[in-house]
Design a protein around this motif. Structure first.
Motif, short mmCIF file in Angstrom:
data_model
loop_
_atom_site.label_atom_id
_atom_site.label_comp_id
_atom_site.label_asym_id
_atom_site.label_seq_id
_atom_site.Cartn_x
_atom_site.Cartn_y
_atom_site.Cartn_z
N THR A 86 0.86 -1.17 0.00
CA THR A 86 0.00 0.00 0.00
C THR A 86 0.91 1.23 0.00
O THR A 86 2.11 1.13 0.27
CB THR A 86 -0.91 0.04 1.24
OG1 THR A 86 -0.09 0.18 2.41
CG2 THR A 86 -1.77 -1.21 1.34
N ASP A 87 0.34 2.38 -0.28
CA ASP A 87 1.13 3.61 -0.24
C ASP A 87 1.72 3.83 1.15
O ASP A 87 2.88 4.23 1.28
CB ASP A 87 0.27 4.82 -0.63
CG ASP A 87 -0.10 4.81 -2.10
OD1 ASP A 87 0.60 4.14 -2.90
OD2 ASP A 87 -1.09 5.49 -2.47
N GLU A 88 0.94 3.53 2.18
CA GLU A 88 1.41 3.71 3.56
C GLU A 88 2.56 2.75 3.87
O GLU A 88 3.57 3.14 4.47
CB GLU A 88 0.26 3.47 4.53
CG GLU A 88 0.64 3.72 5.98
CD GLU A 88 -0.55 3.54 6.92
OE1 GLU A 88 -0.41 2.76 7.87
OE2 GLU A 88 -1.60 4.17 6.67
N GLU A 89 2.43 1.48 3.47
CA GLU A 89 3.49 0.51 3.70
C GLU A 89 4.76 0.90 2.96
O GLU A 89 5.87 0.82 3.51
CB GLU A 89 3.04 -0.88 3.24
CG GLU A 89 1.96 -1.50 4.10
CD GLU A 89 1.32 -2.72 3.46
OE1 GLU A 89 0.75 -3.53 4.22
OE2 GLU A 89 1.39 -2.88 2.22
N HIS A 90 4.60 1.37 1.74
CA HIS A 90 5.76 1.78 0.94
C HIS A 90 6.46 2.96 1.60
O HIS A 90 7.70 3.00 1.67
CB HIS A 90 5.33 2.13 -0.48
CG HIS A 90 6.47 2.40 -1.39
ND1 HIS A 90 6.97 3.66 -1.60
CD2 HIS A 90 7.23 1.56 -2.14
CE1 HIS A 90 7.98 3.59 -2.44
NE2 HIS A 90 8.15 2.32 -2.78
N ALA A 91 5.69 3.91 2.11
CA ALA A 91 6.28 5.06 2.79
C ALA A 91 7.04 4.63 4.04
O ALA A 91 8.13 5.14 4.32
CB ALA A 91 5.19 6.07 3.14
N LEU A 92 6.49 3.67 4.79
CA LEU A 92 7.17 3.16 5.98
C LEU A 92 8.49 2.49 5.61
O LEU A 92 9.52 2.70 6.27
CB LEU A 92 6.27 2.16 6.72
CG LEU A 92 5.09 2.73 7.49
CD1 LEU A 92 4.19 1.60 7.99
CD2 LEU A 92 5.56 3.58 8.64
#
Length: 65
Positions: free
Chosen positions: A9-15
């Motif tokens: 997800t975008d959030e996982e990728h950012a993390l």
């Protein structure tokens, strides 16, 4: 050489990107190392559990003789 395509997800990728930056690594080698380390830790836990089970079984078998 085999490769793996993983979706995030975008959030996982950012993390992941933030963690890689903190580690001073590019995202791809950071993700590679994280996956290999997780697999190694899992393998080690399985081996330790097998050793505990073998020790327990050995003791039980000796008492049953």
């Amino acid at each position: 050489m085999p490769s793996l395509n993983i979706s995030f997800t975008d959030e996982e990728h950012a993390l992941l990107q933030a963690a890689a930056q903190r580690a001073g690594q590019a995202l791809k080698p950071f993700a590679h190392d994280a996956v290999v380390n997780a697999a190694s830790e899992y393998r080690q836990k399985v081996l330790e559990a097998a050793q505990r089970s073998a020790a327990w079984s050995k003791e039980l078998n000796e008492r049953l003789k």
